[in-house]
Design a protein around this motif. Structure first.
Motif, PDB file in Angstrom:
ATOM      1  N   MET A 218       0.822  -1.211   0.000  1.00  0.00           N
ATOM      2  CA  MET A 218       0.000   0.000   0.000  1.00  0.00           C
ATOM      3  C   MET A 218       0.856   1.262   0.000  1.00  0.00           C
ATOM      4  O   MET A 218       0.611   2.204  -0.768  1.00  0.00           O
ATOM      5  CB  MET A 218      -0.940   0.008   1.211  1.00  0.00           C
ATOM      6  CG  MET A 218      -1.878   1.216   1.261  1.00  0.00           C
ATOM      7  SD  MET A 218      -3.019   1.176   2.661  1.00  0.00           S
ATOM      8  CE  MET A 218      -3.986  -0.278   2.241  1.00  0.00           C
ATOM      9  N   SER A 219       1.877   1.298   0.852  1.00  0.00           N
ATOM     10  CA  SER A 219       2.721   2.494   0.923  1.00  0.00           C
ATOM     11  C   SER A 219       3.512   2.682  -0.375  1.00  0.00           C
ATOM     12  O   SER A 219       3.783   3.808  -0.794  1.00  0.00           O
ATOM     13  CB  SER A 219       3.671   2.405   2.114  1.00  0.00           C
ATOM     14  OG  SER A 219       4.553   1.309   1.989  1.00  0.00           O
ATOM     15  N   THR A 220       3.856   1.578  -1.023  1.00  0.00           N
ATOM     16  CA  THR A 220       4.577   1.661  -2.300  1.00  0.00           C
ATOM     17  C   THR A 220       3.678   2.242  -3.383  1.00  0.00           C
ATOM     18  O   THR A 220       4.117   3.094  -4.174  1.00  0.00           O
ATOM     19  CB  THR A 220       5.085   0.274  -2.723  1.00  0.00           C
ATOM     20  OG1 THR A 220       6.026  -0.186  -1.751  1.00  0.00           O
ATOM     21  CG2 THR A 220       5.748   0.326  -4.085  1.00  0.00           C
ATOM     22  N   ARG A 221       2.440   1.804  -3.430  1.00  0.00           N
ATOM     23  CA  ARG A 221       1.502   2.359  -4.419  1.00  0.00           C
ATOM     24  C   ARG A 221       1.312   3.851  -4.207  1.00  0.00           C
ATOM     25  O   ARG A 221       1.156   4.623  -5.160  1.00  0.00           O
ATOM     26  CB  ARG A 221       0.152   1.638  -4.335  1.00  0.00           C
ATOM     27  CG  ARG A 221       0.187   0.178  -4.761  1.00  0.00           C
ATOM     28  CD  ARG A 221      -1.218  -0.398  -4.836  1.00  0.00           C
ATOM     29  NE  ARG A 221      -1.200  -1.838  -5.080  1.00  0.00           N
ATOM     30  CZ  ARG A 221      -1.378  -2.757  -4.151  1.00  0.00           C
ATOM     31  NH1 ARG A 221      -1.620  -2.386  -2.890  1.00  0.00           N
ATOM     32  NH2 ARG A 221      -1.335  -4.032  -4.451  1.00  0.00           N
ATOM     33  N   GLY A 225       2.693   5.305  -7.410  1.00  0.00           N
ATOM     34  CA  GLY A 225       1.540   5.344  -8.312  1.00  0.00           C
ATOM     35  C   GLY A 225       1.061   3.980  -8.749  1.00  0.00           C
ATOM     36  O   GLY A 225       0.202   3.864  -9.626  1.00  0.00           O
ATOM     37  N   GLY A 226       1.563   2.937  -8.138  1.00  0.00           N
ATOM     38  CA  GLY A 226       1.155   1.576  -8.478  1.00  0.00           C
ATOM     39  C   GLY A 226       2.182   0.579  -7.982  1.00  0.00           C
ATOM     40  O   GLY A 226       3.207   0.953  -7.409  1.00  0.00           O
ATOM     41  N   GLU A 305       2.809  -5.299 -15.619  1.00  0.00           N
ATOM     42  CA  GLU A 305       2.193  -4.048 -15.177  1.00  0.00           C
ATOM     43  C   GLU A 305       3.071  -3.329 -14.161  1.00  0.00           C
ATOM     44  O   GLU A 305       3.199  -2.103 -14.194  1.00  0.00           O
ATOM     45  CB  GLU A 305       0.817  -4.323 -14.556  1.00  0.00           C
ATOM     46  CG  GLU A 305       0.090  -3.048 -14.132  1.00  0.00           C
ATOM     47  CD  GLU A 305      -1.258  -3.337 -13.502  1.00  0.00           C
ATOM     48  OE1 GLU A 305      -1.930  -2.364 -13.080  1.00  0.00           O
ATOM     49  OE2 GLU A 305      -1.656  -4.521 -13.436  1.00  0.00           O
ATOM     50  N   SER A 306       3.697  -4.080 -13.257  1.00  0.00           N
ATOM     51  CA  SER A 306       4.555  -3.441 -12.265  1.00  0.00           C
ATOM     52  C   SER A 306       5.801  -2.850 -12.926  1.00  0.00           C
ATOM     53  O   SER A 306       6.312  -1.810 -12.490  1.00  0.00           O
ATOM     54  CB  SER A 306       4.962  -4.445 -11.179  1.00  0.00           C
ATOM     55  OG  SER A 306       5.830  -5.442 -11.690  1.00  0.00           O
ATOM     56  N   VAL A 307       6.289  -3.487 -13.980  1.00  0.00           N
ATOM     57  CA  VAL A 307       7.430  -2.948 -14.724  1.00  0.00           C
ATOM     58  C   VAL A 307       7.062  -1.614 -15.363  1.00  0.00           C
ATOM     59  O   VAL A 307       7.835  -0.647 -15.320  1.00  0.00           O
ATOM     60  CB  VAL A 307       7.901  -3.945 -15.799  1.00  0.00           C
ATOM     61  CG1 VAL A 307       8.949  -3.314 -16.712  1.00  0.00           C
ATOM     62  CG2 VAL A 307       8.461  -5.205 -15.142  1.00  0.00           C
ATOM     63  N   PHE A 308       5.870  -1.547 -15.946  1.00  0.00           N
ATOM     64  CA  PHE A 308       5.415  -0.297 -16.559  1.00  0.00           C
ATOM     65  C   PHE A 308       5.295   0.805 -15.518  1.00  0.00           C
ATOM     66  O   PHE A 308       5.710   1.952 -15.752  1.00  0.00           O
ATOM     67  CB  PHE A 308       4.071  -0.502 -17.258  1.00  0.00           C
ATOM     68  CG  PHE A 308       3.485   0.767 -17.804  1.00  0.00           C
ATOM     69  CD1 PHE A 308       3.995   1.339 -18.960  1.00  0.00           C
ATOM     70  CD2 PHE A 308       2.443   1.406 -17.147  1.00  0.00           C
ATOM     71  CE1 PHE A 308       3.474   2.523 -19.459  1.00  0.00           C
ATOM     72  CE2 PHE A 308       1.914   2.594 -17.639  1.00  0.00           C
ATOM     73  CZ  PHE A 308       2.434   3.148 -18.803  1.00  0.00           C
ATOM     74  N   TRP A 311       8.763   2.047 -14.626  1.00  0.00           N
ATOM     75  CA  TRP A 311       9.347   2.837 -15.722  1.00  0.00           C
ATOM     76  C   TRP A 311       8.724   4.232 -15.769  1.00  0.00           C
ATOM     77  O   TRP A 311       9.419   5.233 -15.932  1.00  0.00           O
ATOM     78  CB  TRP A 311       9.129   2.098 -17.033  1.00  0.00           C
ATOM     79  CG  TRP A 311       9.575   2.853 -18.253  1.00  0.00           C
ATOM     80  CD1 TRP A 311      10.857   3.080 -18.658  1.00  0.00           C
ATOM     81  CD2 TRP A 311       8.730   3.468 -19.222  1.00  0.00           C
ATOM     82  NE1 TRP A 311      10.872   3.800 -19.821  1.00  0.00           N
ATOM     83  CE2 TRP A 311       9.578   4.055 -20.199  1.00  0.00           C
ATOM     84  CE3 TRP A 311       7.344   3.578 -19.380  1.00  0.00           C
ATOM     85  CZ2 TRP A 311       9.079   4.745 -21.305  1.00  0.00           C
ATOM     86  CZ3 TRP A 311       6.851   4.256 -20.481  1.00  0.00           C
ATOM     87  CH2 TRP A 311       7.706   4.828 -21.422  1.00  0.00           C
ATOM     88  N   ARG A 312       7.423   4.286 -15.584  1.00  0.00           N
ATOM     89  CA  ARG A 312       6.736   5.580 -15.610  1.00  0.00           C
ATOM     90  C   ARG A 312       7.200   6.457 -14.450  1.00  0.00           C
ATOM     91  O   ARG A 312       7.473   7.655 -14.631  1.00  0.00           O
ATOM     92  CB  ARG A 312       5.218   5.346 -15.517  1.00  0.00           C
ATOM     93  CG  ARG A 312       4.383   6.622 -15.568  1.00  0.00           C
ATOM     94  CD  ARG A 312       2.902   6.276 -15.571  1.00  0.00           C
ATOM     95  NE  ARG A 312       2.556   5.447 -14.411  1.00  0.00           N
ATOM     96  CZ  ARG A 312       1.365   4.883 -14.235  1.00  0.00           C
ATOM     97  NH1 ARG A 312       0.415   5.035 -15.158  1.00  0.00           N
ATOM     98  NH2 ARG A 312       1.118   4.161 -13.158  1.00  0.00           N
TER      99      ARG A 312
END
Length: 344
Positions: A218-221, A225-226, A305-308, A311-312
């Motif tokens: 949760m804290s990482t998101r 941003g995800g 998805e986590s890689v994207f 990267w973002r």
């Protein structure tokens, strides 16, 4: 010489020739039975960041896979990467984001097994400083393991999220163990971004006040941003192609350890982890582990998805070499096989 004797001699020479011709094949078979060897460069070897590797070694999982590992311990991920770039290590265990910089320089490295699902670092200010918010950090000295390492990039993410630019502070390289602790205690830095158990220990002793943490999902998101990949093993694509057995043995050991961690209790952990990893306090070590338990990968697979998302988020950081498009920086080939073997 009789006809029969001549035939016998021809047959004998033919058999001898066949035997000699088979020797290279036998030698190759014998060589394939030799133990696999690999050199792994890693940051903060005794930290919880590298726990899956510690367990894979201590529980004998690498040995079971026929692998002998030589460890190169560094105080920062950037230094571990440099070790690989200079041919001193085959594989790196570090933050996934290193791959973006490598691809930006035209270097084809691939992550092939995931250790963590979060960055597993925290950001805090010295309890002896009157710094109550990120905005108060303007002009402050912020300790990171090294520039161009996960602790540096995550500190920049928190600063940007809270209205500051990275150039608003002075980053100081302090490593990721006792050097970081001493730098905070001596007043050489005002704030620190580091992994556990260093940060948890400082927090428990009321030497630091956390302003941000990326331990839990949760804290990482919240800051990234995800979901993002955390620590992973990565190597040159050529190495993975030429040494697939080594890569598979590493993936097998890691995934087996991740499976073990899912049901391990505190006593199990203390029995498996060498006492010098505890930083002198086993209760503190266990407390830090409980905060991080959900952050470890489940099966070694790296979600696209986590890689994207990573990267973002990484592309927001100024002054870094970025690729225009998301690079193909990982493969799940080895982790998928390991997952099947251990039902992870």
């Amino acid at each position: 010489m009789s006809v029969v004797a001549g035939r016998r001699r021809v047959m004998l020479l033919g058999a001898l020739g066949t035997l000699l011709g088979a020797r290279p094949g036998l030698a190759a078979m014998e060589q394939s039975r030799q133990p696999l060897r690999v050199t792994v460069a890693l940051v903060a070897r005794q930290s919880l960041y590298q726990l899956p590797l510690t367990l894979a070694e201590q529980l004998g999982y690498f040995k079971q896979a026929g692998l002998t590992v030589e460890w190169q311990s560094h105080e920062a991920g950037a230094k571990a990467v440099n070790s690989a770039l200079h041919g001193q290590a085959d594989v790196v265990s570090g933050a996934f984001e290193h791959l973006f910089g490598l691809h930006g320089k035209g270097l084809n490295y691939l992550a092939f097994v995931l250790l963590g699902r979060t960055p597993q670092v925290s950001f805090g200010v010295s309890a002896h400083k009157d710094l109550r918010s990120f905005m108060a950090l303007k002009g402050a000295r912020v300790g990171v393991s090294a520039l161009d390492s996960s602790t540096h990039w995550m500190a920049c993410q928190w600063l940007l999220q809270n209205g500051l630019l990275p150039e608003d502070v002075t980053f100081v390289e302090v490593g990721s163990s006792w050097g970081a602790v001493e730098s905070l205690r001596s007043g050489a830095i005002d704030a620190l971004c580091n992994p556990d158990p260093v940060m948890h220990g400082l927090e428990q002793r009321n030497e630091i006040r956390l302003l941000g943490e990326a331990r839990t999902l949760m804290s990482t998101r919240k800051v990234m941003g995800g979901a993002v990949p955390g620590a992973c093993l990565f190597a040159k694509a050529d190495f993975l192609q030429k040494q697939p057995a080594v890569a598979q043995a590493l993936a097998d050991g890691v995934v087996h350890a991740l499976k073990w961690m899912q049901t391990a209790g505190p006593t199990d952990l203390l029995k498996a982890v060498p006492s010098h990893h505890w930083m002198g306090d086993r209760a503190l070590y266990l407390g830090a582990f409980e905060k991080l338990r959900e952050s470890y990968a489940m099966d070694g697979l790296i979600p696209q998805e986590s890689v994207f998302n990573a990267w973002r988020a990484h592309s927001r950081l100024p002054g870094l070499v970025h690729t225009i498009r998301l690079p193909q920086a990982h493969t799940n080939l080895f982790a998928i096989k390991a997952k099947g073997r251990f039902a992870a």
